[in-house]
Design a protein around this motif. Structure first.
Motif, PDB file in Angstrom:
ATOM      1  N   ALA A  95      -8.212  -1.745   3.145  1.00 54.81           N
ATOM      2  CA  ALA A  95      -7.357  -0.857   2.343  1.00 54.81           C
ATOM      3  C   ALA A  95      -7.306   0.573   2.864  1.00 54.81           C
ATOM      4  N   ALA A  96      -8.223   0.914   3.799  1.00 50.28           N
ATOM      5  CA  ALA A  96      -8.372   2.331   4.153  1.00 50.28           C
ATOM      6  C   ALA A  96      -7.137   2.929   4.817  1.00 50.28           C
ATOM      7  N   SER A  97      -6.333   2.104   5.494  1.00 50.51           N
ATOM      8  CA  SER A  97      -5.166   2.699   6.165  1.00 50.51           C
ATOM      9  C   SER A  97      -3.834   2.278   5.551  1.00 50.51           C
ATOM     10  N   SER A  98      -3.861   1.700   4.345  1.00 49.02           N
ATOM     11  CA  SER A  98      -2.607   1.229   3.728  1.00 49.02           C
ATOM     12  C   SER A  98      -1.583   2.348   3.563  1.00 49.02           C
ATOM     13  N   VAL A  99      -2.043   3.505   3.093  1.00 48.41           N
ATOM     14  CA  VAL A  99      -1.098   4.602   2.855  1.00 48.41           C
ATOM     15  C   VAL A  99      -0.514   5.099   4.177  1.00 48.41           C
ATOM     16  N   SER A 100      -1.346   5.146   5.218  1.00 51.62           N
ATOM     17  CA  SER A 100      -0.836   5.591   6.529  1.00 51.62           C
ATOM     18  C   SER A 100       0.304   4.687   6.992  1.00 51.62           C
ATOM     19  N   VAL A 101       0.113   3.372   6.860  1.00 51.26           N
ATOM     20  CA  VAL A 101       1.155   2.435   7.312  1.00 51.26           C
ATOM     21  C   VAL A 101       2.393   2.555   6.421  1.00 51.26           C
ATOM     22  N   ALA A 102       2.163   2.673   5.111  1.00 51.54           N
ATOM     23  CA  ALA A 102       3.296   2.797   4.174  1.00 51.54           C
ATOM     24  C   ALA A 102       4.109   4.050   4.487  1.00 51.54           C
ATOM     25  N   GLU A 103       3.426   5.140   4.785  1.00 49.67           N
ATOM     26  CA  GLU A 103       4.165   6.378   5.092  1.00 49.67           C
ATOM     27  C   GLU A 103       4.932   6.237   6.409  1.00 49.67           C
ATOM     28  N   LEU A 104       4.371   5.508   7.389  1.00 54.33           N
ATOM     29  CA  LEU A 104       5.124   5.307   8.637  1.00 54.33           C
ATOM     30  C   LEU A 104       6.385   4.480   8.363  1.00 54.33           C
ATOM     31  N   ALA A 105       6.249   3.465   7.497  1.00 59.70           N
ATOM     32  CA  ALA A 105       7.435   2.655   7.149  1.00 59.70           C
ATOM     33  C   ALA A 105       8.504   3.550   6.507  1.00 59.70           C
ATOM     34  N   MET A 106       8.088   4.458   5.619  1.00 58.80           N
ATOM     35  CA  MET A 106       9.057   5.377   4.999  1.00 58.80           C
ATOM     36  C   MET A 106       9.656   6.304   6.060  1.00 58.80           C
ATOM     37  N   ALA A 107       8.805   6.763   6.990  1.00 58.32           N
ATOM     38  CA  ALA A 107       9.297   7.665   8.052  1.00 58.32           C
ATOM     39  C   ALA A 107      10.380   6.961   8.876  1.00 58.32           C
ATOM     40  N   HIS A 108      10.121   5.687   9.221  1.00 58.94           N
ATOM     41  CA  HIS A 108      11.140   4.948   9.983  1.00 58.94           C
ATOM     42  C   HIS A 108      12.395   4.730   9.144  1.00 58.94           C
TER      43      HIS A 108
END
Ligand code: NAD
Length: 303
Positions: A95-108
């Motif tokens: 779970a530690a990097s879920s927000v990082s990946v979610a924010e990259l998806a939003m960035a794309h």
């Protein structure tokens, strides 16, 4: 003395935490596979991220090894059969990097709606092409999330803040499991037919390999926009390339590829894409959380 070998970079605070917790830590992040085999025998635990491969040879050489810690999601770089056979405990920090990946998806998602990479390229070429870039809004659009687990749900929360309508397909998640999250679970076909944007957040396995291929693209709306920050093989790249060229898919944001590393391929020559080199989890904040979580788990298991 309980010894931990750090093979891939982790936050220095994580190393300090382990040391304070009574562990002796060596950071050796440049070891070749042969050097790792020669070194691992001295350690009770090793910490890796995605770069270091924990092969059968490494596991067999790790006679004292009790714990293999993988910072992040996925255990693809660990020979789990060998680890299980040798009775090693394997831990990760899903779970530690879920927000990082979610924010990259939003960035794309935003980048492919407003042509940010293309606009940036014209500015870098000293051009001012104000009329060339007419984007679209996320507002009131339907986002289809395939795989609504940890990352998918973080994407949903952010998309809802943009006032998108969010639907999801996930064979293992029921409406009740989503609680108050304003996301409607739909069938796979309904998601393909209704979405203006589709984002993928499921694992890559036999079941999800080429989940999106020619037949699935054919069912989508013309001008759909696609984001893939999950794993390369879940989308058939040849089919996506055709769909991007024909305009069926208006634009795509892609972090993960069938064959990585990518050093120039058919995607890199397209103008309706936003590309990144598998950096979903690569944020200072995510890596800090990963390191601290690994440190806490190792102290609990070993100290
Ligand atoms: P998770 O396990 O919390 O969620 C995955 C979801 O996918 C689950 O809800 C599961 O039911 C669903 N799923 C499984 N099979 C499915 C199918 N056939 N169709 C639709 N949904 C299906 O995992 P997570 O932490 O949200 O991570 C999701 C994926 O993101 C990981 O598996 C990994 O591949 C990827 N990831 C990428 C990066 C990156 O750097 N780009 C970083 C971390 C994770």
């Amino acid at each position: 003395m309980v010894r931990v070998l750090v093979c891939d970079p982790v936050a220095k605070e994580a190393v300090e935490k382990m040391e304070k917790g009574g562990l002796t830590v060596d950071v050796k992040t440049e070891l070749t596979p042969e050097e790792l085999v020669a070194t691992v025998g001295d350690y009770d635990a090793i910490i890796v991220r995605s770069a270091t491969k924990v092969t059968k040879d490494v596991i067999e050489a790790g006679k004292k090894l009790k714990v293999i810690a993988r910072g992040g999601v996925g255990l693809d770089n660990i020979d789990m059969d060998a680890a299980n056979a040798a009775g090693k405990t394997v831990i990760n920090t899903p779970a530690a990097s879920s927000v990082s990946v979610a924010e990259l998806a939003m960035a794309h998602m935003l980048a492919i709606s407003r042509d940010i990479p293309q606009a940036n390229a014209t500015m870098a070429a000293s051009k001012w092409e104000k009329k060339k870039f007419k984007g679209v809004e996320l507002f009131k659009k339907t986002l289809g999330i395939i795989g609504i687990g940890r990352i998918g749900q973080e994407v949903a929360k952010r998309a809802l803040a943009f006032e998108m309508t969010v639907i999801a397909y996930d064979p293992y998640v029921t409406q009740a499991m989503l609680g108050k999250l304003n996301v409607k679970i739909v069938s796979f076909d309904e998601l393909l037919q209704k979405s203006d944007y589709i984002t993928l957040h499921m694992p890559h396995n036999e079941e999800t390999h080429y989940l999106l291929a020619e037949d699935e693209f054919a069912k989508m709306k013309k001008g759909v926009r696609l984001v893939n920050c999950s794993r390369g093989g879940v989308v058939k790249e040849a089919a996506l390339l055709e769909a991007l060229k024909s305009g069926k898919v208006a634009s795509a944001g892609i972090d993960v590829f069938e064959n990585e590393p990518v050093k120039g391929n058919e995607f890199t020559s397209l103008t309706n894409v936003s590309l990144s080199p598998h950096i979903g989890a690569s944020t200072v904040d995510g890596q800090f959380r990963v390191g601290i979580e690994v440190a806490e788990k190792l102290i609990e298991l070993l100290a």
